[in-house]
Design an enzyme around this catalytic site. Structure first.
Site, PDB file in Angstrom:
ATOM      1  N   TYR B  37     -22.620  20.721  99.854  1.00 62.39           N
ATOM      2  CA  TYR B  37     -21.427  20.115  99.267  1.00 62.39           C
ATOM      3  C   TYR B  37     -20.981  18.913 100.072  1.00 62.39           C
ATOM      4  O   TYR B  37     -21.039  18.910 101.291  1.00 62.39           O
ATOM      5  CB  TYR B  37     -20.238  21.079  99.322  1.00 62.39           C
ATOM      6  CG  TYR B  37     -20.322  22.286  98.457  1.00 62.39           C
ATOM      7  CD1 TYR B  37     -20.569  22.175  97.104  1.00 62.39           C
ATOM      8  CD2 TYR B  37     -20.109  23.539  99.005  1.00 62.39           C
ATOM      9  CE1 TYR B  37     -20.595  23.304  96.310  1.00 62.39           C
ATOM     10  CE2 TYR B  37     -20.123  24.670  98.212  1.00 62.39           C
ATOM     11  CZ  TYR B  37     -20.376  24.547  96.866  1.00 62.39           C
ATOM     12  OH  TYR B  37     -20.386  25.663  96.102  1.00 62.39           O
ATOM     13  N   HIS B 193     -10.527  25.450  91.105  1.00 64.64           N
ATOM     14  CA  HIS B 193     -11.758  25.456  91.911  1.00 64.64           C
ATOM     15  C   HIS B 193     -11.933  26.748  92.708  1.00 64.64           C
ATOM     16  O   HIS B 193     -12.899  26.893  93.446  1.00 64.64           O
ATOM     17  CB  HIS B 193     -11.765  24.283  92.884  1.00 64.64           C
ATOM     18  CG  HIS B 193     -12.088  22.975  92.235  1.00 64.64           C
ATOM     19  ND1 HIS B 193     -11.201  21.934  92.186  1.00 64.64           N
ATOM     20  CD2 HIS B 193     -13.200  22.548  91.599  1.00 64.64           C
ATOM     21  CE1 HIS B 193     -11.757  20.916  91.535  1.00 64.64           C
ATOM     22  NE2 HIS B 193     -12.960  21.264  91.170  1.00 64.64           N
ATOM     23  N   ARG B 223     -18.840  10.628  91.054  1.00 61.78           N
ATOM     24  CA  ARG B 223     -19.729  11.428  91.882  1.00 61.78           C
ATOM     25  C   ARG B 223     -20.643  12.215  90.961  1.00 61.78           C
ATOM     26  O   ARG B 223     -20.415  12.277  89.760  1.00 61.78           O
ATOM     27  CB  ARG B 223     -18.949  12.380  92.781  1.00 61.78           C
ATOM     28  CG  ARG B 223     -18.271  13.514  92.038  1.00 61.78           C
ATOM     29  CD  ARG B 223     -17.427  14.367  92.964  1.00 61.78           C
ATOM     30  NE  ARG B 223     -18.233  15.215  93.815  1.00 61.78           N
ATOM     31  CZ  ARG B 223     -18.529  16.499  93.545  1.00 61.78           C
ATOM     32  NH1 ARG B 223     -18.109  17.054  92.432  1.00 61.78           N
ATOM     33  NH2 ARG B 223     -19.260  17.216  94.380  1.00 61.78           N
ATOM     34  N   ASN B 225     -22.606  16.032  90.260  1.00 60.66           N
ATOM     35  CA  ASN B 225     -22.674  17.444  90.579  1.00 60.66           C
ATOM     36  C   ASN B 225     -23.839  18.002  89.765  1.00 60.66           C
ATOM     37  O   ASN B 225     -24.346  17.336  88.866  1.00 60.66           O
ATOM     38  CB  ASN B 225     -21.356  18.133  90.219  1.00 60.66           C
ATOM     39  CG  ASN B 225     -21.217  19.486  90.900  1.00 60.66           C
ATOM     40  OD1 ASN B 225     -22.034  19.868  91.746  1.00 60.66           O
ATOM     41  ND2 ASN B 225     -20.193  20.212  90.518  1.00 60.66           N
ATOM     42  N   GLU B 265     -24.045  16.620  86.241  1.00 59.44           N
ATOM     43  CA  GLU B 265     -22.768  16.105  85.757  1.00 59.44           C
ATOM     44  C   GLU B 265     -22.459  14.783  86.439  1.00 59.44           C
ATOM     45  O   GLU B 265     -22.413  14.721  87.662  1.00 59.44           O
ATOM     46  CB  GLU B 265     -21.633  17.082  86.092  1.00 59.44           C
ATOM     47  CG  GLU B 265     -21.693  18.389  85.349  1.00 59.44           C
ATOM     48  CD  GLU B 265     -20.610  19.376  85.797  1.00 59.44           C
ATOM     49  OE1 GLU B 265     -20.518  20.427  85.179  1.00 59.44           O
ATOM     50  OE2 GLU B 265     -19.882  19.084  86.768  1.00 59.44           O
ATOM     51  N   TYR B 316     -23.996  31.275  93.049  1.00 59.36           N
ATOM     52  CA  TYR B 316     -22.890  30.664  92.322  1.00 59.36           C
ATOM     53  C   TYR B 316     -23.402  29.819  91.159  1.00 59.36           C
ATOM     54  O   TYR B 316     -22.839  29.825  90.069  1.00 59.36           O
ATOM     55  CB  TYR B 316     -22.056  29.799  93.274  1.00 59.36           C
ATOM     56  CG  TYR B 316     -21.038  28.960  92.556  1.00 59.36           C
ATOM     57  CD1 TYR B 316     -19.990  29.556  91.869  1.00 59.36           C
ATOM     58  CD2 TYR B 316     -21.124  27.567  92.560  1.00 59.36           C
ATOM     59  CE1 TYR B 316     -19.063  28.791  91.195  1.00 59.36           C
ATOM     60  CE2 TYR B 316     -20.192  26.800  91.885  1.00 59.36           C
ATOM     61  CZ  TYR B 316     -19.170  27.417  91.202  1.00 59.36           C
ATOM     62  OH  TYR B 316     -18.247  26.657  90.532  1.00 59.36           O
ATOM     63  N   LYS B 317     -24.495  29.095  91.388  1.00 60.88           N
ATOM     64  CA  LYS B 317     -25.030  28.245  90.328  1.00 60.88           C
ATOM     65  C   LYS B 317     -25.842  29.051  89.317  1.00 60.88           C
ATOM     66  O   LYS B 317     -26.356  28.494  88.341  1.00 60.88           O
ATOM     67  CB  LYS B 317     -25.844  27.098  90.935  1.00 60.88           C
ATOM     68  CG  LYS B 317     -24.925  26.082  91.657  1.00 60.88           C
ATOM     69  CD  LYS B 317     -25.679  24.923  92.253  1.00 60.88           C
ATOM     70  CE  LYS B 317     -24.785  23.997  93.079  1.00 60.88           C
ATOM     71  NZ  LYS B 317     -23.900  23.127  92.277  1.00 60.88           N
TER      72      LYS B 317
END
Lengths: 320, 355, 198
Positions: B37, B193, B223, B225, B265, B316-317
């Site tokens: 991150y 979040h 940015r 993601n 994204e 998480y992904k």
């Protein structure tokens, strides 16, 4: 680059309103449209004053949705370092000046079921734009405006003409004062109060609201501090390895910029927090004047807001 | 530039596909051979010609089909688009921003004619020619935010700014990476979040919030993601997770090349002038593993990134179970050669696969 | 013991406070079951003389003790739902400066908080203190139905019948935690339910 985006503008109208306040109108040099903005936004006006570049924030008072021009009102401060004096004495019709894109640090809470505006003197200007915005959106608002006397009450007549039911005026020379306790306690749930004026007035409103149990999030205030003159001092900028002399009539931030060191900023009035700078070492006393740092941070001697705060003592080293 | 719009689906028979042009401009999200991150913000002021960064709102070959897919999602579940009452002004801001940007950036596709508040909007790809009164909701078939985001690719979160905080108070969310607008609407930046692991402890969100609060008019930011999706499914919503979740188990060594997609994204951030709100468009790009592997640099790098990703992030992904199979496939495209820095394909300069 | 120490969790999970007396001319207290204890803890004659107390006993026996505090107004409601019209009526006429105190289950506090926010008080200004049941009000993310009094994880959605796992992700607007199908990636593989805080 620091600060908001820039606009090249020319002065197309200068209107003295009374003994102290003059209104300036800006239009784009290229004839194009200016960005719309939200009520409460300010623009930073660049002034080339002799060798010094002054950047002063002024609330935009024109209709936020009118893209043909911006207007600001400047109150002359004879005791100040000269920004307002420059605007009053040096700026002429047709002058080209750089102004910034609008930045809003005093925006309306659009959830409010009612907006209660409290203005002191020149503090009326952001409300003029907010009132125009709310009229367009059919918002519910009420203004209480205190001034020294009728002659110095900029825009009071116009407000009374257009909004006789919403406008309430108070003149010091007639011993009139806002009945704040009753005014606040009578507001329906969901009211937000906004205050713009001298520091004493802001403190009075915040303290009274707190004592009556108003939530902090429903009390909004804006006070741009003009940097005050002070004793000259020296500062070492560690990151850029420079020693800078801060003159009597310039701010620490202006001195840093004069030496070509880029420091971030938005409001230049101690409110936005952008120019917060780490103090690496010092021997002497800080003159903190901002609204940004907490009392603990001010006491710690580890941070300074160079836009309005100064230093008195032997040595100061900043991380810039 | 003329865009040939695909006729394709993002569900059922999944006829979605990327042309060679779309593959080369795919926003590959890894600038080095590992991932962690970061706030990784940069200014959003154009980019290389033809790249997804070039225009304020990128329009590509998937535009028409994505808008059809969005309409289907909204027919089934109108809660995917919501706006709290105080956000209508921000909706007009967004409508203005998108109409002005698209008509200036793609004059052959979109036209905006303004005469005071009387506006005429022409959207040629979708066959729309509509005159309406700006700031008058009664002249639009939907609220302003819904009207314009039914004509713009990607999700849109519209954030109110108050009390030194951002609040998710409106949005159009149909191509999301498993989060629910209906559930999250009204939350503040830290709250929506909250389910993201690790980043809170790293201070990522504190720094990101500080940056976003200070985004000013005329100075947008962006940015990237990313996550993983089995099948080119745009609508990976929690609402429908009970239906699509099972698709993750249909991955096999034989079908992984075309079934497994990298989902990227492109997140952009614009200050909205009239409302002082912030709009956060989240544009989703999908690319199958086999298409990604046509770029040797991306093949080498993707293998290394997925291999070394901390377990928590892979969980998480949502691809922890499929990671071994992914690595079996991806390792064929990693010959151990070094890769050039940056996200670009570098097809002319990077060596072909030597394996 | 009516106080429960919730384990530390993610940022969207509400953190309930401890009631304290705040300045103000008007006070509205809504208490449920063991929440009465939190009111008894802060009550003073001066405070209660300015307080409208709405109490939902849910089978507990605190009513007499609360009445003995002599609140300016006292209402005993058989349920939160039955009290709702009264709560709305009180809020409709209230002025800025009103202090709101909520105490009882998470479900009741969450729903009452929504009513107060709807009339324009920020949630940060509303005081809360959790007492009594730790059961959760859950929203099924799939069918949107609310299941009250959920004590185990996973649980069955009272509306669509899916087996849902209990997340800590909480929506103030819905006054509910999020429930997500537990066997979405392996239909029929539903773990044995156990207490949420076990």
């Amino acid at each position: 680059m620091s600060g908001a985006e820039k606009i090249q503008a020319k002065v197309t109208e200068i209107t003295p309103l009374n003994e102290l306040v003059t209104r300036f109108r800006f239009e784009r040099i290229d004839g194009g449209q200016l960005p719309t903005f939200s009520g409460g936004a300010h623009t930073v006006v660049e002034m080339q004053d002799g060798g010094i570049t002054r950047l002063n924030p002024y609330s935009l008072m024109s209709d936020p949705f009118d893209q043909s021009s911006y207007t600001i009102s400047v109150r002359r401060d004879d005791e100040g370092r000269g920004g307002s004096l420059f605007m009053h004495r040096q700026v002429k019709l047709g002058d080209e000046m750089t102004i910034s894109y609008p930045v809003n640090l005093f925006s309306l809470d659009l959830r409010a079921r009612k907006h209660l505006f409290l203005a002191g003197g020149i503090g009326i200007t952001p409300f003029l734009a907010q009132i125009k915005q709310l009229e367009l959106l059919h918002g519910h608002w009420e203004l209480h405006y205190a001034c020294r006397n009728h002659a110095l009450a900029s825009y009071a007549d116009q407000l009374t003409d257009r909004h006789p039911n919403e406008t309430h005026l108070y003149y010091d020379d007639q011993n009139q004062q806002i009945d704040l306790e009753n005014l606040l306690s009578g507001q329906p749930l969901g009211t937000h109060v906004y205050v713009c004026g001298p520091k004493g007035m802001i403190d009075w409103v915040r303290n009274t609201a707190a004592a009556e149990g108003w939530p902090e999030d429903c009390v909004h205030y804006e006070e741009f501090l003009a940097p005050q003159p002070g004793k000259p001092f020296e500062v070492r900028l560690a990151a850029s390895d420079k020693v800078v002399h801060v003159g009597e009539n310039e701010s620490l931030l202006e001195a840093i910029e004069r030496e070509g060191v880029d420091a971030p900023y938005l409001c230049r009035g101690g409110a936005c927090g952008q120019c917060e700078t780490v103090v690496l070492d010092h021997d002497g006393n800080f003159v903190h004047r901002d609204h940004w740092l907490t009392d603990e941070e001010k006491a710690s001697g580890k941070k300074i807001m160079p836009c309005v705060s100064r230093f008195e003592g032997k040595s100061l080293v900043l991380d810039r | 530039m003329t865009i040939q719009f695909n006729d394709e689906s993002f569900r059922d028979d999944y006829t979605f596909h990327n042309s060679d042009w779309a593959i080369k401009r795919f926003p590959f999200p890894f600038h080095e051979d590992s991932y962690m991150y970061s706030v990784n913000m940069e200014q959003h002021r154009g980019g290389p010609e033809g790249s997804v960064y070039e225009m304020r709102f990128d329009v590509d070959e998937h535009y028409v089909s994505e808008m059809k897919d969005r309409a289907m999602v909204l027919d089934q579940d109108p809660l995917r688009c919501q706006s709290l009452p105080h956000m209508t002004l921000a909706g007009w801001d967004l409508l203005e921003l998108i109409m002005v940007s698209k008509s200036e950036d793609y004059p052959e596709l979109f036209e905006l004619h303004r005469n005071g508040n009387q506006w005429r909007w022409i959207n040629k790809p979708l066959g729309i020619d509509h005159s309406f009164t700006f700031m008058d909701e009664t002249t639009l078939p939907y609220g302003p935010m819904e009207y314009i985001t039914r004509q713009a690719q990607g999700d849109f979160a519209v954030l109110d700014q108050r009390d030194e905080m951002l609040w998710m108070d409106a949005g159009m969310v149909t191509t999301q990476a498993d989060w629910s607008l209906d559930f999250d609407i009204g939350m503040n930046f830290f709250e929506w979040h909250a389910p993201v692991p690790k980043a809170h402890e790293m201070g990522i969100f504190q720094r990101a919030l500080k940056f976003l609060l200070n985004i000013q008019q005329g100075a947008p930011a962006r940015r990237l993601n990313w996550t993983m999706t089995v099948n080119p499914l745009l609508d990976t919503s929690p609402e429908n997770y009970h239906k699509w979740g099972i698709q993750k188990t249909t991955l096999t060594p034989e079908n992984i090349a075309h079934k497994q997609h990298l989902r990227v994204e492109l997140q952009t951030f614009f200050r909205l002038p009239r409302s002082n709100a912030l709009v956060f468009p989240i544009r989703c790009y999908l690319c199958s593993f086999q298409d990604l592997m046509t770029v040797p640099k991306w093949g080498r790098r993707l293998h290394r990134v997925i291999r070394d990703l901390p377990e928590e992030l892979a969980t998480y992904k949502g691809f922890i179970d499929n990671r071994p199979m992914m690595l079996d496939y991806l390792s064929q495209f990693d010959d151990g050669l070094p890769t050039s820095p940056g996200i670009w394909p570098d097809l002319e300069t990077e060596p072909p696969l030597s394996k | 013991m009516s106080k429960f120490e919730f384990p530390k969790s993610i940022a969207s999970r509400p953190v309930w406070g401890t009631l304290e007396v705040r300045p103000g001319e008007h006070h509205l207290m809504i208490a449920e079951a063991e929440g009465a204890e939190a009111i008894l803890d802060i009550a003073t004659p001066d405070l209660m003389a300015k307080t409208h107390l709405i109490y939902i006993p849910k089978g507990t026996d605190y009513v007499e003790r609360l009445q003995a505090l002599k609140p300016a107004q006292f209402y005993e409601g058989p349920s939160y739902e039955a009290s709702l019209q009264r709560i709305r009526r009180v809020l409709e006429d209230a002025h800025m400066g009103l202090q709101v105190y909520l105490t009882g289950s998470e479900s009741m506090m969450g729903q009452a908080m929504n009513e107060v926010m709807a009339v324009g008080l920020p949630h940060t200004a509303i005081q809360t203190e959790h007492r009594g049941s730790v059961a959760r009000r859950m929203q099924c993310v799939h069918c949107k139905g609310i299941t009250e009094d959920v004590e185990v994880d996973p649980f069955v959605c009272a509306h669509c019948g899916l087996n849902l796992f209990v997340r800590d992700h909480y929506s103030r607007r819905l006054a509910a935690y999020q429930g997500v199908r537990v066997d979405a990636e392996d239909h029929g593989n539903v773990p044995e339910p156990k207490g949420i805080y076990e």
